[in-house]
Design a protein around this motif. Structure first.
Motif, mmCIF file in Angstrom:
data_model
loop_
_atom_site.group_PDB
_atom_site.id
_atom_site.type_symbol
_atom_site.label_atom_id
_atom_site.label_comp_id
_atom_site.label_asym_id
_atom_site.label_seq_id
_atom_site.Cartn_x
_atom_site.Cartn_y
_atom_site.Cartn_z
ATOM 1 N N LEU A 404 77.189 83.794 50.436
ATOM 2 C CA LEU A 404 77.556 83.282 49.121
ATOM 3 C C LEU A 404 78.890 82.557 49.174
ATOM 4 O O LEU A 404 79.104 81.578 48.485
ATOM 5 C CB LEU A 404 77.639 84.452 48.137
ATOM 6 N N LEU A 406 81.977 80.862 51.682
ATOM 7 C CA LEU A 406 82.237 80.296 52.998
ATOM 8 C C LEU A 406 83.736 80.029 53.074
ATOM 9 O O LEU A 406 84.330 79.578 52.108
ATOM 10 C CB LEU A 406 81.462 78.984 53.112
ATOM 11 N N GLN B 49 90.735 78.744 49.870
ATOM 12 C CA GLN B 49 89.884 78.150 50.891
ATOM 13 C C GLN B 49 88.455 78.643 50.784
ATOM 14 O O GLN B 49 87.580 78.070 51.400
ATOM 15 C CB GLN B 49 90.446 78.452 52.264
ATOM 16 N N GLU B 50 88.245 79.706 50.011
ATOM 17 C CA GLU B 50 86.876 80.180 49.851
ATOM 18 C C GLU B 50 86.083 79.152 49.063
ATOM 19 O O GLU B 50 86.550 78.600 48.076
ATOM 20 C CB GLU B 50 86.835 81.512 49.089
ATOM 21 N N GLN B 51 84.909 78.878 49.529
ATOM 22 C CA GLN B 51 84.055 77.890 48.881
ATOM 23 C C GLN B 51 82.715 78.565 48.622
ATOM 24 O O GLN B 51 82.174 79.224 49.506
ATOM 25 C CB GLN B 51 83.907 76.692 49.824
ATOM 26 N N VAL B 52 82.234 78.420 47.407
ATOM 27 C CA VAL B 52 80.909 78.969 47.118
ATOM 28 C C VAL B 52 79.894 78.122 47.871
ATOM 29 O O VAL B 52 79.911 76.898 47.784
ATOM 30 C CB VAL B 52 80.631 78.943 45.611
ATOM 31 N N HIS B 53 79.055 78.790 48.640
ATOM 32 C CA HIS B 53 78.071 78.039 49.421
ATOM 33 C C HIS B 53 76.787 77.944 48.605
ATOM 34 O O HIS B 53 76.189 78.976 48.266
ATOM 35 C CB HIS B 53 77.811 78.760 50.751
ATOM 36 N N PRO B 54 76.369 76.717 48.253
ATOM 37 C CA PRO B 54 75.244 76.593 47.322
ATOM 38 C C PRO B 54 73.945 77.218 47.825
ATOM 39 O O PRO B 54 73.166 77.729 47.037
ATOM 40 C CB PRO B 54 75.102 75.092 47.136
#
Lengths: 488, 185
Positions: A404, A406, B49-54
């Motif tokens: 969820l 990255l 830097q955390e990015q929600v990964h779709p």
């Protein structure tokens, strides 16, 4: 009133334009690529005096003249330059058209006396153009055809009553006919326009078609020909001048409302929508206050634009009062009229307006949307696109089990190919309870990506006894273990 | 809605500001966003830097209904959240915070949510809640022998009800939360 037309021919417009920017001495030419050969496109006088001519192969020209300087021609810039010249020529008359790639045609009927007569007008034109380091040939006659002929073939003025006498001695090529026709006429011994006039019309039509006589008639004025002027580019600017200065926010908003209405009417007439709108308020002390509005979608709905201006107008410092307001759509986009359908949409306008308002506060590029991309690399399997310039993706293919969240890879201590039994990450210690993998991903060799320089990656989904589910990878080609994501 | 029949407090009460903390707060937010009808705005600070990964998000929520925004600092994030909540153009606003909210900020956001009739969800660091929040949740991932998304949701603050804890798991087929265990206080 008889028409008076000026034809302006910039003989060496393309090379003059280049030489204006970078003066060069000696022979100079522009070349253009034509069917796998470089050909001369436009030359300066020095090059022409050495015997070079237009259309000559560049290698031939180099053989004749080893010190010839050439650069590639830029035809688009030449056209743009001609448009600029056409706009400039409006100082002589309002009716200016573009004639071919290097000519202008001016309808000076009734405006010559403003410059002290026709000859004075031509002198003034020539002086100004020459001062701008352009070479020019001018022709003035009662018809467009005759003016063209005079400009291209020995300059001059055809006085109002003596059109035929003036152009009669000119060669037939001066009639704007095809080269092939001109050559055939030459072979038949018909060298001048006078020779052509003397021939019986029926035989000429039978031999050369209707076009030749049409051109002749246009030059002599028996067939009408008009000058089509350049279209004015649409101006998306409106202005409001006030008799007394204003200072209240509500007054300024009323002004904005009035301006926006007329600006949106202009936009609507052209089927355009504004993307960036700028409000300039001039104060009585000559200072300016500016409010910029960057819109998330091209729009021309006055009510919505006015509402979006409110926060900006609040911040204006009116000083001793504002006495002039100017509203300009700085950036516009085509916005065709849309069909209203009965299918209820979940009010897309509201979110666009919200993006506009947030964008004016934190920057339109900081409001983003995720769009799918075609890549197996986790970081590149989606694109972050500015929400103002993209539409939401219609569907999301989910092919793989992905975390969820990255983040950039964070190194952990670990050795060997199997996932570590225990590890520390972000100052927390974890015990691996279950590991799923490996999923091997190879870098995309067609991209230079510094993060993937360590080569292949074996990804593992690690479930820890502590509860957190992490995405680890091992790089077998330069051994190391990293945490890159967290599952839900 | 299916979820509400199982957990009485969900979906989160509209026109209110809520808070979530804990290691799985993002998962909680993703599930909440998935249950919303309209668009959802997700605001965070730019340095994160955390990015929600779709692709990971797609299990819980359609990524196309999310709009992301980033501000330079918490003040900008809060200002943007307030504006978005007040406009009512989005059904929920999720903001990631790094500093505690003071009473004034919390109350302002609560009023903004009331005006716009949208739901605010603030992802806060542990123990930095504001008094103005309607509910506060702590979400922790729990180890499960099967491959699942077992989580423990503790309702640690509730202005209009009792506190409770649930052990939940995401049911991807039914697209809903299924409760494994429930215990009240």
């Amino acid at each position: 009133m008889q028409k008076r037309i000026v034809s302006v021919w910039f003989m060496r417009m393309a090379s003059d334009r280049v030489l204006r920017a970078m003066p060069a001495h000696g022979p100079f030419a522009l070349s253009v690529q034509d069917q796998n050969t470089e050909r001369l496109y436009c030359l300066n006088i020095a090059a022409e005096e050495l015997g070079l001519s237009r259309g000559m192969g560049l290698s031939d020209a180099r053989a004749l003249c080893p010190d010839l300087k050439t650069i590639p021609a830029n035809i688009q810039s030449d056209q743009a330059f001609l448009q600029v010249l056409a706009r400039w020529a409006k100082r002589y008359c309002p009716w200016v058209g573009v004639d071919g790639p290097d000519g202008l045609v001016l309808d000076i009927t009734g405006s010559a006396h403003l410059f002290g007569g026709e000859a004075a007008l031509l002198d003034d034109l020539r002086l100004r153009v020459t001062r701008a380091r352009l070479q020019v040939c001018l022709g003035l006659a009662s018809t467009r055809g005759a003016a063209w002929a005079l400009a291209r073939h020995g300059e001059g003025i055809a006085p109002a009553g003596q059109l035929q006498e003036t152009i009669a001695p000119l060669p037939v090529a001066a009639l704007r006919i095809q080269d092939q026709t001109a050559q055939s006429l030459q072979r038949l011994g018909i060298r001048t326009i006078a020779d052509l006039i003397a021939l019986p019309r029926a035989t000429v039509t039978r031999r050369f078609g209707r076009d030749l006589l049409l051109r002749l008639d246009q030059a002599l004025g028996t067939q009408p020909e008009t000058v089509s002027p350049l279209a004015e580019p649409p101006q998306y600017t409106v202005r409001l001048t006030l008799p007394d200065p204003i200072g209240l926010t509500s007054d300024v908003m009323a002004g904005v409302e009035r301006l926006t209405g007329s600006l949106c009417n202009k936009l609507k007439a052209q089927e355009h929508g504004a993307r960036v709108v700028q409000l300039t308020c001039r104060r009585v002390d000559q200072a300016h206050q500016q409010v910029d509005l960057r819109l998330a979608r091209a729009m021309r709905d006055p009510a919505r634009i006015v509402a979006l201006f409110e926060p900006g107008v609040d911040k204006i410092d009116a000083g001793f009062g504002i006495d002039q307001m100017r509203l300009e759509a700085v950036q516009v986009e085509p916005l065709p009229v849309a069909q209203i359908t009965h299918i209820a949409q979940t009010n897309p306008d509201a979110i666009q307006d919200l993006i506009t308002r947030l964008g004016n506060r934190i920057g339109l590029e900081n409001i983003t949307r995720l769009l799918p991309a075609d890549s197996h690399i986790p970081e590149r399997s989606f694109i972050v696109a500015a929400a103002a310039y993209s539409d939401p993706a219609s569907s999301w293919p989910v092919l793989r089990d992905r975390p969820l969240q990255l983040f950039p890879p964070e190194a952990i201590a670990g050795s060997g190919r199997a996932p570590p039994q225990q590890f520390r990450w972000r100052r927390m210690s974890f015990v691996t309870a279950r590991a799923t993998g490996p999923e091997r991903l190879a870098p995309e060799w067609w991209f230079q990506d510094a993060a993937w320089r360590s080569g292949l990656r074996d990804y593992w989904k690690i479930q820890t006894l502590e509860g957190r589910r992490l995405w680890l990878f091992h790089t077998p080609q330069s051994p190391g273990w990293f945490v890159q994501g967290e599952f839900a | 809605m299916l979820m509400s029949s199982v957990i009485k407090v969900l979906p989160l009460r509209s026109s209110r500001a809520h808070e979530a903390c804990g290691p799985a707060a993002v998962s909680f937010a993703a599930i909440i966003a998935g249950q919303m009808q309209g668009s959802v705005l997700w605001i965070s600070e730019r340095w994160r830097q955390e990015q929600v990964h779709p692709e990971g998000l797609a299990i819980f929520c359609d990524p196309s209904k999310l709009v992301f925004a980033s501000g330079t600092d918490q003040t900008e994030v809060l200002a943007a959240s307030e504006e978005a909540l007040r406009s009512g153009a989005v059904s929920a606003v999720i903001s990631t915070l790094s500093k505690p909210l003071d009473l004034r900020q919390g109350r302002r956001l609560q009023l903004a949510a009331e005006t716009g009739q949208s739901t605010g969800l603030f992802l806060i660091p542990e123990g930095m809640g504001s008094n103005a929040a309607e509910t506060r949740w702590r979400s922790n991932p729990v180890y499960d022998a099967q491959d699942s998304t077992l989580m423990r949701w503790d309702l640690i603050k509730n202005k209009s009800g009792t506190l409770k804890s649930w052990l939940v798991r995401w049911d991807a087929e039914a697209h809903r939360v299924s409760v494994v265990h429930e215990d009240g206080k």
